[in-house]
Write an enzyme that holds these catalytic residues in place. Structure first.
Site, PDB file in Angstrom:
ATOM      1  N   GLY A 156      -2.248   2.374  -5.213  1.00 41.30           N
ATOM      2  CA  GLY A 156      -1.448   2.873  -4.482  1.00 41.30           C
ATOM      3  C   GLY A 156      -1.470   2.102  -2.934  1.00 41.30           C
ATOM      4  O   GLY A 156      -1.607   0.703  -3.244  1.00 41.30           O
ATOM      5  N   CYS A 157      -1.474   2.976  -2.332  1.00 38.39           N
ATOM      6  CA  CYS A 157      -1.713   1.298  -0.694  1.00 38.39           C
ATOM      7  C   CYS A 157      -2.448   1.350  -0.333  1.00 38.39           C
ATOM      8  O   CYS A 157      -2.693  -0.020   0.525  1.00 38.39           O
ATOM      9  CB  CYS A 157      -1.464   2.714   0.476  1.00 38.39           C
ATOM     10  SG  CYS A 157       0.377   4.008   1.144  1.00 38.39           S
ATOM     11  N   ALA A 158      -4.140   1.474  -1.133  1.00 41.35           N
ATOM     12  CA  ALA A 158      -4.719   1.269  -1.403  1.00 41.35           C
ATOM     13  C   ALA A 158      -5.456  -0.727  -2.283  1.00 41.35           C
ATOM     14  O   ALA A 158      -5.971  -1.293  -2.332  1.00 41.35           O
ATOM     15  CB  ALA A 158      -6.210   1.623  -1.723  1.00 41.35           C
ATOM     16  N   ALA A 159      -4.230  -0.781  -3.281  1.00 44.42           N
ATOM     17  CA  ALA A 159      -3.836  -1.982  -4.058  1.00 44.42           C
ATOM     18  C   ALA A 159      -3.650  -3.124  -3.543  1.00 44.42           C
ATOM     19  O   ALA A 159      -3.569  -4.225  -3.707  1.00 44.42           O
ATOM     20  CB  ALA A 159      -2.895  -1.342  -5.050  1.00 44.42           C
ATOM     21  N   MET A 367      -7.142   2.174   2.068  1.00 41.72           N
ATOM     22  CA  MET A 367      -6.757   3.231   2.089  1.00 41.72           C
ATOM     23  C   MET A 367      -5.771   3.923   1.016  1.00 41.72           C
ATOM     24  O   MET A 367      -4.222   3.062   1.760  1.00 41.72           O
ATOM     25  CB  MET A 367      -7.404   4.369   3.322  1.00 41.72           C
ATOM     26  CG  MET A 367      -8.656   4.226   4.097  1.00 41.72           C
ATOM     27  SD  MET A 367      -8.610   5.042   5.316  1.00 41.72           S
ATOM     28  CE  MET A 367      -7.966   4.180   6.518  1.00 41.72           C
TER      29      MET A 367
END
Length: 380
Positions: A156-159, A367
């Site tokens: 998700g956003c951490a990728a 994160m």
């Protein structure tokens, strides 16, 4: 061997291994841009909100810190997406185009030919693609048939930060090799018709669509440790000094998707800002301490724009002042939260506009689902 090198490398130690270097980053956006107010009205009609829930929607969207966003499709076409198959087909059409555009622009900026690419990492969590996006665009881009492919799903956003970290891991023991990371997120295609939950209302006002790419080169065996780039060479970027991943236990329901017959339904917990306040400072300080640094040594911060409450929690717990997250706030306002692509847009803006002083350290972090944190230490 990779883990040993990551652990033992210390900034300022000129006997340490030379690190992979970012040659170029580029963020791209779809052509359909809309002001937040227009998107609020369109979503209210899409979901069928009236009365108090519509008032809540307007308040949530108004507090999202977003002025404009880009969408994968013209706004009038979303009403025709009646099931998961239709939305995923739209993801494949628009996603492959954006992925190819981002990679082409990044390779051109890095002065690297597609035939020189040895590994490609493709990250996305807003659509399903088998074969993966990297395979769908490889021939059109002109990548070699033996290119190593690594699709990443679920970060998700951490990728964005996590993808840079994994690309570094791959290149660390491969001098001179070229790697590409591409992230594609079309968040608008995940919004659920008929879902009036607060999580869906928040997501509808926060997330946007876009893609980003990073080109990185493996260590140069002929160079000294983290040689400061020639200021006359605009095609030299920061080196990736170190990385750290952190998975928080028993937080699986803080963020992610529930997969239903209608598609990907957002899971977005109210506890995320408190998780930031509880853990982030210790995790950042611990990572920097391993590198022989403290927070005071960080000259520039590249943070994922998770939303106003999350950014405020980051500023509070890390005691960041004087506009140190200005690029993050600006990105949120201009394009919204584009999940994994957002932190790479912020990185591009930072390198192009702020132009960090040679030799200075930057910390990139994001994160995402897990709940998890990815940190990347950069040196200009």
């Amino acid at each position: 061997m990779v883990e040993q090198l990551i652990t033992e490398t210390r900034p300022g130690d000129r006997t340490a291994a030379v690190h992979p270097q970012i040659l170029a980053t580029r963020g791209v956006l779809p052509p359909y841009g809309y002001p937040q107010q227009q998107l609020t009205e369109a979503f209210a009609e899409f979901v069928g909100l009236e009365g108090p829930r519509r008032k809540l929607l307007e308040r949530v969207h108004g507090n999202a810190g977003v002025r404009t966003r880009r969408l994968a499709l013209p706004i009038e076409e979303y009403a025709g997406l009646t099931d998961f198959g239709a939305t995923n087909d739209a993801f494949l059409r628009a996603g492959t185009q954006l992925a190819e555009q981002a990679i082409r622009e990044a390779l051109a900026a890095a002065r690297v030919s597609p035939r020189e690419v040895d590994v490609i990492i493709a990250a996305s969590s807003t659509g399903v693609s088998v074969p993966s996006l990297d395979a769908r665009i490889a021939v059109g881009l002109g990548l070699r048939p033996d290119v190593v492919r690594l699709p990443v799903v679920g970060l998700g956003c951490a990728a964005g930060a996590g993808g840079v970290a994994r690309l570094r891991d791959f290149l660390l023991g491969r001098p001179g090799r070229i790697g590409v990371l591409v992230t594609v997120e079309l968040c608008s295609l995940t919004l659920q018709r008929g879902d009036t939950s607060t999580a869906n209302l928040i997501a509808s006002g926060l997330f946007g669509d876009g893609a980003a790419a990073v080109v990185m080169r493996g260590p140069d065996p002929d160079a000294g440790f983290a040689d400061v780039p020639d200021e006359a060479d605009d095609h030299q970027g920061p080196v990736v000094v170190g990385t750290r991943s952190r998975l928080y236990p028993h937080t699986e329901r803080a963020m992610g998707w529930d997969v239903s017959s209608s598609g990907l339904q957002i899971v977005l917990g109210a506890e995320i800002p408190e998780l930031v306040r509880s853990y982030l400072a210790d995790d950042v300080d611990g990572f920097l301490s391993e590198q022989g640094l403290s927070r005071d040594a960080i000259g520039w911060w590249v943070c994922h724009p998770g939303g106003p409450k999350v950014i405020e929690a980051i500023e509070e717990t890390l005691k960041l002042t004087d506009g140190e997250l200005a690029m993050t706030w600006d990105s949120l306002s201009r394009i919204g939260n584009i999940s994994s692509s957002s932190v790479l847009h912020v990185l591009t803006d930072t390198l192009d506009q702020r132009r960090p002083e040679p030799g200075s350290y930057g910390l990139m972090m994001a994160m995402g689902p897990g709940f998890a944190l990815e940190q990347v230490l950069l040196r200009a």
